[in-house]
Structure formats: structure tokens, C-alpha cells
Scaffold this motif. Sequence first.
Motif, mmCIF file in Angstrom:
data_model
loop_
_atom_site.group_PDB
_atom_site.id
_atom_site.type_symbol
_atom_site.label_atom_id
_atom_site.label_comp_id
_atom_site.label_asym_id
_atom_site.label_seq_id
_atom_site.Cartn_x
_atom_site.Cartn_y
_atom_site.Cartn_z
ATOM 1 N N MET A 1 0.815 -1.194 0.000
ATOM 2 C CA MET A 1 0.000 0.000 0.000
ATOM 3 C C MET A 1 0.864 1.265 0.000
ATOM 4 S SD MET A 1 -3.045 0.870 -0.163
ATOM 5 C CE MET A 1 -4.194 2.125 0.152
ATOM 6 N N LEU A 2 1.975 1.216 0.772
ATOM 7 C CA LEU A 2 2.873 2.374 0.803
ATOM 8 C C LEU A 2 3.503 2.639 -0.555
ATOM 9 C CD1 LEU A 2 4.633 2.009 4.263
ATOM 10 C CD2 LEU A 2 2.990 3.747 3.573
ATOM 11 N N LYS A 3 3.875 1.555 -1.263
ATOM 12 C CA LYS A 3 4.462 1.719 -2.590
ATOM 13 C C LYS A 3 3.465 2.359 -3.548
ATOM 14 C CE LYS A 3 8.244 -1.393 -3.457
ATOM 15 N NZ LYS A 3 8.735 -2.520 -4.233
ATOM 16 N N LEU A 4 2.216 1.932 -3.490
ATOM 17 C CA LEU A 4 1.182 2.494 -4.347
ATOM 18 C C LEU A 4 0.992 3.980 -4.063
ATOM 19 C CD1 LEU A 4 -1.026 2.154 -6.466
ATOM 20 C CD2 LEU A 4 -2.569 1.485 -4.618
ATOM 21 N N LYS A 5 0.951 4.331 -2.791
ATOM 22 C CA LYS A 5 0.799 5.735 -2.398
ATOM 23 C C LYS A 5 1.988 6.565 -2.901
ATOM 24 C CE LYS A 5 -0.527 8.458 1.591
ATOM 25 N NZ LYS A 5 -0.826 8.469 3.004
ATOM 26 N N TYR A 6 3.190 6.004 -2.778
ATOM 27 C CA TYR A 6 4.398 6.688 -3.252
ATOM 28 C C TYR A 6 4.318 6.927 -4.764
ATOM 29 C CZ TYR A 6 9.163 7.295 -4.904
ATOM 30 O OH TYR A 6 10.275 7.749 -5.550
#
Length: 177
Positions: A1-6
Amino acid sequence: MLKLKYYLSLIVWNLFVNTLGKSMFTPQSIRFLLYKMAGMRTASANIRSGCSFRGKNLVIEQGVFLNHNVFIDSWEKVLIQENTAIAFDVLICTSSHKIGGPFKRVGDSDRKPIVIGQGCWIGARATILPGVTIGDGCIIAAGSVVNKDCKAHTLYAGVPAKEIRPLENREVNANIK
């Protein structure tokens, strides 16, 4: 999820900064707003079309002028101080690579910050390489490649840039009315 947000934040940033902001159809005042909305740290609205920015470690102080097609790689900090003028097609690059082994000469990334002092003039198609500090009031001649620090109030030119002569350290236009 963090990668997607980034990745989503990167897409939005590039849309605002390197697509809409870069466009020759975007007025300067709108370009400045787009840059601010994207989180760019710029106090100057005097940025022409065609400029590209990679990385978010850029600080542009008041009175700075960036002409068309300036490219700034700010993976490390780039500080452009007050009243500096940067001509068209200038490359400011904080990243390079170490030399790798015989089967892959490009090695690990090597990043170093850049500081451009107050009141400088960087000529057309000059290249500023990683780790360089350009002193206040310097002139970097068109087409020069700056790979070492530059003393304040000095003219530099060539590939690599070499000291040509000191510049007067006084207000030239002081007597103009």
C-alpha cells in the motif's frame, strides 16, 4: 500500500511539475501555482517553459530566473540563491555513478549537493556537476562544464571550467537614475 501511495504521489507531482508546469501554453503565474501545489520550494515565479525537475531537494530563492529548458536533477539538495539568472538549456546535476567492474562500468549511484550563490549568472548550455559550490556573483560562461568549486565574484569558462578573471565586487548600476 505504501508503494502504491508513493507512486501515485510521484505521478501527481510529475503531472503538475513536468507536464503542466513545463508546457509553453501554461502562463508563468499558473506555472508558479502548480509548482507550489506540488510542494516545490520556490520563492520565484520567474521560471520559463520547458524546465524539467527530477527529485524534490530543490530550493529556489527570491529573484531567481530560470530560462527555457533548464534541467535540474535534485536527488541531493540544490540551492539556488537570490537574484541568480540561469540561461536556457543549463543542466544542473547532483547525481552520477561510481566506476563499476569490467562487465558493467556504470557502478553505484553517487550523489552530491550543489549550491549556486547569490547574484550569479549561469550562461546557456552550461553544465553544473555534482558537489559543486558556485560563489556569490560568479559568471559561468556559456557551454562551460563546472566540476569544481568556483570562487565568488569570478568569471569561469571552458571545459572543464577554469578561472578567467576576477569580477568587480561593487554595484555596477549604482549611478543609473
